[in-house]
Design a protein around this motif. Structure first.
Motif, PDB file in Angstrom:
ATOM      1  N   GLN A 215       1.131   8.488  -0.452  1.00 27.67           N
ATOM      2  CA  GLN A 215       1.483   7.595   0.642  1.00 27.67           C
ATOM      3  C   GLN A 215       2.972   7.760   0.961  1.00 27.67           C
ATOM      4  O   GLN A 215       3.741   8.270   0.146  1.00 27.67           O
TER       5      GLN A 215
ATOM      6  N   GLN B 239       0.798  -1.218   0.000  1.00 27.56           N
ATOM      7  CA  GLN B 239       0.000   0.000   0.000  1.00 27.56           C
ATOM      8  C   GLN B 239       0.838   1.279   0.000  1.00 27.56           C
ATOM      9  O   GLN B 239       0.325   2.360  -0.270  1.00 27.56           O
ATOM     10  N   ARG B 240       2.136   1.168   0.332  1.00 27.30           N
ATOM     11  CA  ARG B 240       2.999   2.372   0.282  1.00 27.30           C
ATOM     12  C   ARG B 240       3.121   2.895  -1.131  1.00 27.30           C
ATOM     13  O   ARG B 240       3.458   4.076  -1.324  1.00 27.30           O
TER      14      ARG B 240
END
Length: 311
Positions: A240, A234-235
């Motif tokens: 992000q 998800q980074r």
């Protein structure tokens, strides 16, 4: 440094920074013999690690994790740069849904010292740089174990990720997170945007999870993971962040997110909090990522290889 206990003056590069209350304890002594560290200690660490840390920070929007009263006090996640920051502290304005955010950028040692004075313990960086904020030059696989004491699962997952990336002909580097797991970092040429990079990372993670369903998972919800290690990709999305190499984590003993070589993965003493501000600079001097970050790749050829694996 000079001055009394109320303030110390630090010369860092071209600038002078006043460090307020350097004796203030940010990391209290704790259970298991965790040592005490002060704001002055954090400043000294930032000055020493600057030559190794700054190449991973320059030009990148940052999110600052601040603990003005130390790790036992409130935490503030700071995105916007306050107006009172010195004019020589870098800034970059980036677009986000509903407007823009003026992020701090750390391009020099003076800014590193200033952020330590602000009790910014952990620096979370974007995976892209100013000028092309929508084009990441890093891809990160965050290996998140089911439990704090399950580092052997992290070690095994790192080997599997590394083997897959080798097969895809993508160079990769390892970093302890200073928390629970490891990051596997891949340098990119910025030819792909965040959506493409995240889709690639997700597909690669799914290939691994399908091959090792009893050990690995891509399930975002904790209740769906069981005791399997979570391959977190998800980074790899716009806006992000990921913890920066050599940044300090807000945990007892001041552990540091520390780059390591692939050979060090086999060290029985390795764990996510192996290095602290007391010895991370020594590790930095070994230059464990030498020759890796300057070998970026585009994902086009690797995508074709990955698609072949997926059938």
């Amino acid at each position: 440094m000079s001055g009394d206990d109320g303030a110390r003056t630090v010369r860092a590069g071209r600038h002078t920074v006043e460090v307020h209350r350097p004796a203030k304890v940010l990391f209290p002594a704790g259970e298991g013999g965790a040592p005490e560290y002060t704001k002055g200690d954090l400043v000294d660490y930032h000055r020493a690690v600057a030559p190794f840390m700054l190449p991973h920070l320059r030009g990148r929007p940052l999110m600052l994790e601040r603990h003005p009263d130390g790790v036992d006090g409130p935490r503030f996640m700071q995105k916007n740069t306050p107006e009172h920051y010195p004019e020589w502290v870098g800034r970059v304005e980036v677009g986000k849904e509903g407007g823009t955010v003026c992020h701090t950028v750390c391009d020099d040692s003076a800014t590193l010292v200033y952020l330590a004075d602000q009790a910014a313990l952990t620096l979370h960086r974007w995976l892209s740089r100013a000028g092309q904020v929508d084009r990441p030059d890093r891809m990160v696989f965050d290996l998140d174990p089911a439990g704090d004491d399950d580092f052997e699962a992290v070690r095994e997952a790192a080997r599997l990720v590394g083997e897959l990336l080798d097969g895809l002909k993508l160079p990769s580097a390892l970093m302890t997170t200073g928390s629970r797991g490891l990051h596997v970092v891949v340098p990119l040429t910025r030819r792909q945007d965040f959506d493409e990079v995240r889709e690639f990372a997700r597909d690669a993670a799914e290939v691994l999870a399908a091959a090792h369903p009893d050990r690995l998972t891509t399930a975002a919800r904790k209740k769906d993971r069981g005791d399997r290690l979570y391959l977190d990709i998800q980074r790899n999305a716009y806006a992000q962040t990921a913890v920066a190499p050599f940044t300090v984590r807000a945990r007892p003993g001041a552990p540091v997110a520390t780059p390591i070589s692939w050979d060090e993965l086999d060290d029985p003493a390795l764990h996510a909090r192996r290095w602290t501000i007391a010895d991370a600079v020594e590790q930095a001097r070994t230059r464990p990522w030498a020759g890796i970050m300057n070998r970026p790749r585009a994902l086009g050829p690797a995508r074709r290889r990955l698609n072949a694996l997926r059938g």
